[in-house]
Design a protein around this motif. Structure first.
Motif, PDB file in Angstrom:
ATOM      1  N   UNK B 211       0.832  -1.211   0.000  1.00  0.00           N
ATOM      2  CA  UNK B 211       0.000   0.000   0.000  1.00  0.00           C
ATOM      3  C   UNK B 211       0.863   1.256   0.000  1.00  0.00           C
ATOM      4  N   UNK B 212       2.022   1.152   0.651  1.00  0.00           N
ATOM      5  CA  UNK B 212       2.938   2.297   0.647  1.00  0.00           C
ATOM      6  C   UNK B 212       3.416   2.586  -0.783  1.00  0.00           C
ATOM      7  N   UNK B 213       3.765   1.531  -1.492  1.00  0.00           N
ATOM      8  CA  UNK B 213       4.263   1.691  -2.872  1.00  0.00           C
ATOM      9  C   UNK B 213       3.212   2.381  -3.740  1.00  0.00           C
ATOM     10  N   UNK B 214       1.946   2.007  -3.529  1.00  0.00           N
ATOM     11  CA  UNK B 214       0.865   2.615  -4.315  1.00  0.00           C
ATOM     12  C   UNK B 214       0.700   4.109  -3.978  1.00  0.00           C
ATOM     13  N   UNK B 215       0.935   4.467  -2.709  1.00  0.00           N
ATOM     14  CA  UNK B 215       0.729   5.868  -2.293  1.00  0.00           C
ATOM     15  C   UNK B 215       1.992   6.715  -2.437  1.00  0.00           C
ATOM     16  N   UNK B 216       3.143   6.064  -2.561  1.00  0.00           N
ATOM     17  CA  UNK B 216       4.419   6.798  -2.506  1.00  0.00           C
ATOM     18  C   UNK B 216       4.513   7.981  -3.472  1.00  0.00           C
ATOM     19  N   UNK B 217       4.087   7.830  -4.742  1.00  0.00           N
ATOM     20  CA  UNK B 217       4.203   8.995  -5.640  1.00  0.00           C
ATOM     21  C   UNK B 217       3.424  10.204  -5.124  1.00  0.00           C
ATOM     22  N   UNK B 218       2.255   9.946  -4.530  1.00  0.00           N
ATOM     23  CA  UNK B 218       1.458  11.053  -3.997  1.00  0.00           C
ATOM     24  C   UNK B 218       2.096  11.604  -2.720  1.00  0.00           C
ATOM     25  N   UNK B 219       2.644  10.701  -1.888  1.00  0.00           N
ATOM     26  CA  UNK B 219       3.249  11.134  -0.623  1.00  0.00           C
ATOM     27  C   UNK B 219       4.505  11.984  -0.843  1.00  0.00           C
ATOM     28  N   UNK B 220       5.094  11.870  -2.029  1.00  0.00           N
ATOM     29  CA  UNK B 220       6.324  12.629  -2.308  1.00  0.00           C
ATOM     30  C   UNK B 220       6.042  14.108  -2.582  1.00  0.00           C
ATOM     31  N   UNK B 221       4.784  14.457  -2.823  1.00  0.00           N
ATOM     32  CA  UNK B 221       4.446  15.832  -3.246  1.00  0.00           C
ATOM     33  C   UNK B 221       4.971  16.921  -2.302  1.00  0.00           C
ATOM     34  N   UNK B 222       4.701  16.838  -0.977  1.00  0.00           N
ATOM     35  CA  UNK B 222       5.160  17.947  -0.124  1.00  0.00           C
ATOM     36  C   UNK B 222       6.674  18.129  -0.151  1.00  0.00           C
ATOM     37  N   UNK B 223       7.395  17.020  -0.329  1.00  0.00           N
ATOM     38  CA  UNK B 223       8.864  17.121  -0.361  1.00  0.00           C
ATOM     39  C   UNK B 223       9.317  17.869  -1.617  1.00  0.00           C
ATOM     40  N   UNK B 224       8.624  17.582  -2.730  1.00  0.00           N
ATOM     41  CA  UNK B 224       8.956  18.281  -3.978  1.00  0.00           C
ATOM     42  C   UNK B 224       8.727  19.785  -3.805  1.00  0.00           C
ATOM     43  N   UNK B 225       7.611  20.124  -3.158  1.00  0.00           N
ATOM     44  CA  UNK B 225       7.275  21.541  -2.966  1.00  0.00           C
ATOM     45  C   UNK B 225       8.323  22.230  -2.089  1.00  0.00           C
ATOM     46  N   UNK B 226       8.581  21.620  -0.916  1.00  0.00           N
ATOM     47  CA  UNK B 226       9.495  22.250   0.051  1.00  0.00           C
ATOM     48  C   UNK B 226      10.916  22.323  -0.511  1.00  0.00           C
ATOM     49  N   UNK B 227      11.392  21.206  -1.052  1.00  0.00           N
ATOM     50  CA  UNK B 227      12.763  21.193  -1.585  1.00  0.00           C
ATOM     51  C   UNK B 227      12.866  22.187  -2.746  1.00  0.00           C
ATOM     52  N   UNK B 228      11.861  22.207  -3.593  1.00  0.00           N
ATOM     53  CA  UNK B 228      11.865  23.125  -4.740  1.00  0.00           C
ATOM     54  C   UNK B 228      11.932  24.578  -4.313  1.00  0.00           C
ATOM     55  N   UNK B 229      11.140  24.930  -3.292  1.00  0.00           N
ATOM     56  CA  UNK B 229      11.107  26.331  -2.845  1.00  0.00           C
ATOM     57  C   UNK B 229      12.419  26.704  -2.157  1.00  0.00           C
TER      58      UNK B 229
END
Lengths: 160, 424
Positions: B211-229
């Motif tokens: 279930x983690x593998x299925x959700x992982x792409x979505x769970x990565x979103x906040x990290x992309x936002x924070x790291x990007x900013x």
């Protein structure tokens, strides 16, 4: 709401502009990270598109009657009293919007020579959004008032 | 006197059901006519109020949340949360809170959380034997985590009106957001123990991993936002557009549930809701001018300074005021009208703008739960088909956990400022 009535012309127009807005912002990121030199006009164009989306969308909000409002007190009133009250609100809003149409027209005329910083258009294109939106809003509010008079008023809906 | 009259007329209009944004425009127009100023610059002021690049983050983050909801990503997040904590006492209550925490990393709106995840959560809880009041209350209460954990639409708006770094505000909300989640889970545990609510069987590690593998792409979103900013790759507004692109991309690659029709409906709904918010922003732009002309900020600052004598008493007074106002006025209106007047006073007392911002946002999110004007309650009542009056009564004990977190954040500023300072 029936599917064919789901989207008004203003809503479709605002949605198309919204898609353009997303593309422009993504282009800005791509321009800065992938291209050299970066694109200079994207930020201003994105802002202008947002103003157009926001204001034209207000007409769609009027059409669907989904303005943010507090109706917990009016919910206690009878249907008939509610209809009268909302009709009066519409009347006041309609008069105000008619006045704003004239002011928006004068603003557009006043800004025809103001040049934008990075775009090829002059500032009047930005202020034209208010004029176009006001015309749509007056039409939609007027339409709703006629429906209310005919006893076919659409109830106020919570905007999610 | 005129100032009191302006406020009174606006409040009366709003209370009797006039739309919030148009009411501001009407009151301002009335003032212009009364003062003989004319409205010549009124339109320009409203358009210029909207003509802001940081503001673009609001519709874009709303769209990102809408795309994630339409793409059915919420189902995967709920499934993963259920695998992780479903076996605890009051399992689905914990799942509800944890799924909201996961979703808050992608959505910046409490309403998107309540509307998107809410239906799914309430149905699952109802099927498992939880009562409607408990299910609705925990759904509404957990939706307030959304605007605390980055991204956050409320913080974007606070950042715009206060000229504070939106990136720092995003980070500042992380710890209070997690504290809210933890405190709500404690509440779920206590009530579930008392009411003997059911729990799921414990899932194996391989099931959790799947279930983690299925959700992982979505769970990565906040990290992309924070790291990007914070790496300087993009601004918060650009991060919002990236989030939209990313949400569509992960659906195309992993989930494949989004259709052209649902994507178009989401874009349309977002444009409409954003316009509804924009009316308030345009109204605030013109009403703000009227208030400034009547020297409202100075008068309110003097009034506040005559009541309070230090930062602690100021924060207490402000929190009580926002909490009280929040029960009757839409939180967005408070944020855009009242908060800009208070910021200079807060800065005068030496309160960090990020700290003040987190306090304000947290308090405003509590106000989405306070009847009679609790937006999250309205939405949950609607999506969960629960009578509003029942939910309004059942939510009262659920206000306690976030209020405790609010007191903690007020008392210990590092809970809000620690992470942003660390990133500096």
């Amino acid at each position: 709401m029936k599917e064919r009535h789901r989207y008004g012309i203003e809503g479709i127009f605002a949605s198309i502009l919204f898609v353009a807005l997303i593309v422009v912002v993504l282009l800005q990121v791509a321009g800065r990270t992938l291209l050299f030199p970066s694109i200079v006009w994207t930020e201003e164009l994105a802002r202008w598109l947002w103003v157009w989306v926001a204001l034209i969308g207000v007409a769609e909000v009027e059409r669907t009657n989904t303005h943010l409002r507090m109706n917990f007190l009016t919910d206690f009133l009878g249907k008939r009293f509610q209809s009268v009250l909302y009709f009066l609100f519409d009347l006041v809003w309609l008069i105000a919007m008619c006045q704003l149409i004239w002011i928006a027209y004068k603003t557009v005329m006043r800004t025809t020579r103001n040049q934008s910083v990075t775009l090829i258009f002059n500032d009047w294109v930005l202020y034209l959004s208010f004029l176009v939106a006001s015309l749509f809003i007056v039409f939609r509010v007027g339409q709703r008032m006629i429906l209310t008079l005919q006893g076919k008023s659409q109830s106020v809906r919570i905007n999610q | 006197m005129i100032l009191a009259l302006i406020c009174a007329v606006w409040l009366v209009l709003v209370f009797i059901g006039f739309a919030i944004g148009p009411a501001m425009i009407i009151v301002s127009m009335g003032y212009f006519i009364y003062s003989g100023m004319g409205m010549n610059f009124g339109v320009q002021r409203m358009v210029d109020g909207l003509n802001s690049f940081p503001l673009l983050a609001v519709p874009l983050f709303l769209l990102a949340a809408g795309v994630l909801n339409s793409a059915g990503i919420t189902n995967h997040l709920f499934g993963f949360a259920r695998a992780l904590v479903g076996h605890l006492t009051g399992g689905l209550g914990h799942v509800n809170v944890l799924a909201s925490l996961f979703f808050s990393g992608m959505s910046g709106s409490a309403i998107a959380d309540a509307g998107g995840l809410g239906k799914l959560e309430i149905k699952a809880m109802r099927d498992a034997g939880y009562d409607d009041e408990f299910s609705g209350s925990v759904t509404a209460a957990s939706s307030m985590i959304g605007p605390l954990v980055p991204p956050s639409i409320t913080m974007v708006l606070y950042g715009v009106v206060s000229n504070t770094s939106i990136g720092k505000l995003f980070l500042g909300g992380v710890v209070p957001g997690f504290l809210c989640a933890a405190s709500l889970m404690v509440m779920v545990y206590v009530l579930s123990k008392r009411r003997n609510y059911p729990r799921d069987p414990r899932q194996s590690r391989s099931e959790i991993w799947e279930k983690f593998v299925k959700s992982a792409p979505a769970l990565a979103t906040p990290f992309i936002i924070i790291i990007g900013i914070f790496s300087g790759y993009f601004s918060p507004t650009e991060a919002a557009a990236i989030t939209v692109g990313y949400a569509i991309l992960i659906d195309l690659v992993f989930y494949r549930e989004l259709t052209w029709k649902s994507l178009w409906a989401t874009i349309y709904d977002t444009a409409r809701v954003s316009s509804s918010i924009a009316t308030i922003i345009a109204g605030v732009s013109i009403l703000g001018f009227v208030l400034a002309r009547e020297q409202a900020p100075q008068q309110i600052a003097n009034l506040v300074l005559s009541i309070v004598d230090g930062p602690i008493s100021f924060l207490i007074a402000i929190n009580v005021m926002i909490f009280f106002l929040g029960a009757f006025i839409e939180s967005l209106a408070i944020l855009l009208i009242v908060v800009p007047i208070l910021i200079p006073v807060a800065l005068g007392f030496g309160i960090d703008p990020v700290h003040f911002g987190i306090i304000v946002v947290l308090n405003l999110m509590i106000s989405t739960l306070t009847p009679p004007m609790g937006m999250a309650l309205f939405v949950v009542a609607q999506v969960g088909e629960i009578p509003y009056h029942k939910l309004a009564k059942a939510i009262i004990p659920w206000l306690l956990p976030p209020i405790i977190v609010l007191i903690l954040v007020c008392t210990f500023p590092f809970l809000a400022t620690g992470l942003p300072n660390l990133m500096n």
